[in-house]
Design a protein around this motif. Structure first.
Motif, PDB file in Angstrom:
ATOM      1  N   GLU A 127       0.903  -1.159   0.050  1.00 36.62           N
ATOM      2  CA  GLU A 127      -0.063   0.303   0.132  1.00 36.62           C
ATOM      3  C   GLU A 127       0.494   1.230  -0.203  1.00 36.62           C
ATOM      4  O   GLU A 127       0.570   2.398  -0.438  1.00 36.62           O
ATOM      5  CB  GLU A 127      -0.685   0.259   1.062  1.00 36.62           C
ATOM      6  N   LEU A 128       1.976   1.156   1.105  1.00 38.52           N
ATOM      7  CA  LEU A 128       2.685   2.591   0.877  1.00 38.52           C
ATOM      8  C   LEU A 128       3.928   3.266  -0.418  1.00 38.52           C
ATOM      9  O   LEU A 128       3.792   3.541  -0.752  1.00 38.52           O
ATOM     10  CB  LEU A 128       4.112   2.079   1.844  1.00 38.52           C
ATOM     11  N   ARG A 129       3.800   1.425  -0.988  1.00 41.85           N
ATOM     12  CA  ARG A 129       4.871   1.456  -2.340  1.00 41.85           C
ATOM     13  C   ARG A 129       4.050   1.867  -3.670  1.00 41.85           C
ATOM     14  O   ARG A 129       3.912   3.107  -4.410  1.00 41.85           O
ATOM     15  CB  ARG A 129       4.999   0.229  -3.324  1.00 41.85           C
ATOM     16  N   GLN A 130       2.307   2.027  -3.518  1.00 41.72           N
ATOM     17  CA  GLN A 130       1.011   2.796  -4.424  1.00 41.72           C
ATOM     18  C   GLN A 130       0.916   4.022  -4.477  1.00 41.72           C
ATOM     19  O   GLN A 130       0.871   4.763  -5.447  1.00 41.72           O
ATOM     20  CB  GLN A 130      -0.333   1.592  -3.766  1.00 41.72           C
ATOM     21  N   LEU A 131       1.174   4.687  -3.232  1.00 42.68           N
ATOM     22  CA  LEU A 131       1.038   6.293  -2.962  1.00 42.68           C
ATOM     23  C   LEU A 131       2.510   6.874  -2.894  1.00 42.68           C
ATOM     24  O   LEU A 131       3.018   8.132  -3.217  1.00 42.68           O
ATOM     25  CB  LEU A 131       1.224   6.509  -1.206  1.00 42.68           C
ATOM     26  N   LEU A 132       3.985   5.914  -3.398  1.00 45.91           N
ATOM     27  CA  LEU A 132       5.179   6.639  -3.157  1.00 45.91           C
ATOM     28  C   LEU A 132       5.184   7.049  -4.931  1.00 45.91           C
ATOM     29  O   LEU A 132       5.344   6.081  -5.862  1.00 45.91           O
ATOM     30  CB  LEU A 132       6.175   5.903  -3.044  1.00 45.91           C
ATOM     31  N   PRO A 150      11.880  11.522  11.077  1.00 47.13           N
ATOM     32  CA  PRO A 150      11.751  10.110  12.198  1.00 47.13           C
ATOM     33  C   PRO A 150      10.451   9.174  11.973  1.00 47.13           C
ATOM     34  O   PRO A 150      10.572   8.798  13.380  1.00 47.13           O
ATOM     35  CB  PRO A 150      12.274  10.453  13.995  1.00 47.13           C
ATOM     36  N   LEU A 151       9.860   9.357  11.419  1.00 45.73           N
ATOM     37  CA  LEU A 151       8.351   8.599  11.206  1.00 45.73           C
ATOM     38  C   LEU A 151       8.643   7.295  10.884  1.00 45.73           C
ATOM     39  O   LEU A 151       9.991   6.669  10.583  1.00 45.73           O
ATOM     40  CB  LEU A 151       7.520   9.049   9.488  1.00 45.73           C
ATOM     41  N   THR A 152       7.497   6.060  11.376  1.00 43.14           N
ATOM     42  CA  THR A 152       7.696   4.895  11.621  1.00 43.14           C
ATOM     43  C   THR A 152       7.168   4.715   9.966  1.00 43.14           C
ATOM     44  O   THR A 152       6.247   5.574   9.590  1.00 43.14           O
ATOM     45  CB  THR A 152       6.898   4.058  12.809  1.00 43.14           C
ATOM     46  N   THR A 153       7.120   3.085   9.521  1.00 44.83           N
ATOM     47  CA  THR A 153       6.414   3.462   8.393  1.00 44.83           C
ATOM     48  C   THR A 153       4.366   3.312   8.561  1.00 44.83           C
ATOM     49  O   THR A 153       4.245   3.972   7.383  1.00 44.83           O
ATOM     50  CB  THR A 153       7.161   1.175   8.565  1.00 44.83           C
ATOM     51  N   ALA A 154       4.673   2.924  10.094  1.00 44.24           N
ATOM     52  CA  ALA A 154       2.652   3.496   9.638  1.00 44.24           C
ATOM     53  C   ALA A 154       2.654   4.767  10.176  1.00 44.24           C
ATOM     54  O   ALA A 154       1.710   5.043   8.830  1.00 44.24           O
ATOM     55  CB  ALA A 154       2.279   2.601  10.986  1.00 44.24           C
ATOM     56  N   ASN A 155       3.729   5.477   9.866  1.00 44.46           N
ATOM     57  CA  ASN A 155       2.897   7.080  10.262  1.00 44.46           C
ATOM     58  C   ASN A 155       3.302   7.522   8.107  1.00 44.46           C
ATOM     59  O   ASN A 155       2.479   8.546   8.214  1.00 44.46           O
ATOM     60  CB  ASN A 155       3.924   7.331  11.256  1.00 44.46           C
ATOM     61  N   ARG A 156       4.427   6.975   7.964  1.00 43.98           N
ATOM     62  CA  ARG A 156       5.013   7.706   7.111  1.00 43.98           C
ATOM     63  C   ARG A 156       3.325   6.937   5.655  1.00 43.98           C
ATOM     64  O   ARG A 156       3.537   7.490   4.732  1.00 43.98           O
ATOM     65  CB  ARG A 156       5.762   6.181   6.188  1.00 43.98           C
ATOM     66  N   LEU A 157       2.994   5.982   6.446  1.00 46.12           N
ATOM     67  CA  LEU A 157       2.061   5.328   5.070  1.00 46.12           C
ATOM     68  C   LEU A 157       0.723   6.443   5.639  1.00 46.12           C
ATOM     69  O   LEU A 157      -0.202   7.181   4.353  1.00 46.12           O
ATOM     70  CB  LEU A 157       1.453   4.203   5.678  1.00 46.12           C
ATOM     71  N   ALA A 158       0.682   6.690   7.000  1.00 43.90           N
ATOM     72  CA  ALA A 158      -0.313   8.357   7.260  1.00 43.90           C
ATOM     73  C   ALA A 158      -0.810   9.346   6.324  1.00 43.90           C
ATOM     74  O   ALA A 158      -1.265   9.828   5.945  1.00 43.90           O
ATOM     75  CB  ALA A 158      -0.443   7.862   8.424  1.00 43.90           C
ATOM     76  N   VAL A 159       0.888   9.663   6.214  1.00 43.12           N
ATOM     77  CA  VAL A 159       1.372  10.940   5.790  1.00 43.12           C
ATOM     78  C   VAL A 159       0.924  11.149   4.355  1.00 43.12           C
ATOM     79  O   VAL A 159       0.160  11.669   3.836  1.00 43.12           O
ATOM     80  CB  VAL A 159       2.183  11.109   6.312  1.00 43.12           C
ATOM     81  N   LEU A 160       1.526  10.029   3.814  1.00 41.32           N
ATOM     82  CA  LEU A 160       0.882   9.812   1.870  1.00 41.32           C
ATOM     83  C   LEU A 160      -0.531   9.878   1.781  1.00 41.32           C
ATOM     84  O   LEU A 160      -1.251  10.502   0.625  1.00 41.32           O
ATOM     85  CB  LEU A 160       1.804   8.251   1.525  1.00 41.32           C
TER      86      LEU A 160
END
Length: 200
Positions: A87-92, A161-171
């Motif tokens: 899901e993260l890759r799809q938003l990047l 310093p974002l975690t993976t979950a927080n990076r996903l939330a920002v994306l």
């Protein structure tokens, strides 16, 4: 052949016609030599091949004191992002990272030019005041690694310093970058913003 320094010097001349970019006279000449005769104007990924992963330079504008810059080359690819979260890759749109082997010192260097070599795109630059880069690295889990996430939605932010979950939330929601704890991570104002050098 073009070293990263020579490649950026051409870009600086285009963006700031009255500016002059020269090697830092206090640094050894070996820093400006291409590794293995690589032409960095054609490179997709552009580590210079060994420490240090930056090229010191001085920028002179008419009537002003020289600015000390560090030109840093890195890796820019979603494939360099090691997290398997689909899901993260799809938003990047892109993911970039740079290895900074020592804490940036604002007393020595004014700005860092982080070179992005994106596929099918003209080169781009993240132009960061050294004090800001130092603050971000001090918050990172790995204080020698600066990372940039570029969203398909058209904004970009520092990964630490974002975690993976927080990076996903920002994306998923760019408004999270407007919170006090995340505001310093917003990078849009520094992407290709050469006027920062004029206003220093």
């Amino acid at each position: 052949m073009a070293t990263p320094y020579e490649f950026v010097a051409r870009e600086v001349h285009t963006q700031l016609p009255t500016a002059r970019l020269a090697p830092d006279p206090n640094m050894p000449a070996r820093l400006y030599q291409s590794a293995s005769d690589v032409d960095y104007s054609l490179m997709h990924q552009s580590y210079p091949g060994g420490y240090p992963f930056y090229y010191p330079a001085q920028l002179t504008l008419p009537g002003r004191s020289p600015l000390n810059l560090h030109i840093a080359t890195g890796s820019e690819s979603i494939n360099a992002f090691t997290r398997p979260d689909g899901e993260l890759r799809q938003l990047l749109a892109h993911y970039g990272y740079w290895r900074i082997e020592s804490q940036p010192n604002p007393a020595i260097t004014d700005f860092w030019l982080l070179l992005l070599r994106l596929p099918d795109s003209a080169p781009q630059y993240l132009i960061l005041p050294t004090a800001k880069l130092a603050r971000l690295l001090s918050r990172a889990y790995d204080p020698e690694k600066f990372s940039l996430l570029m969203a398909r939605a058209g904004f970009c932010f520092a990964g630490q310093p974002l975690t993976t979950a927080n990076r996903l939330a920002v994306l998923q929601d760019a408004a999270l970058l407007d919170t006090p704890e995340n505001a310093d991570l917003k990078m849009d104002a520094h992407l290709n913003n050469w006027n920062q050098l004029l206003n220093q």
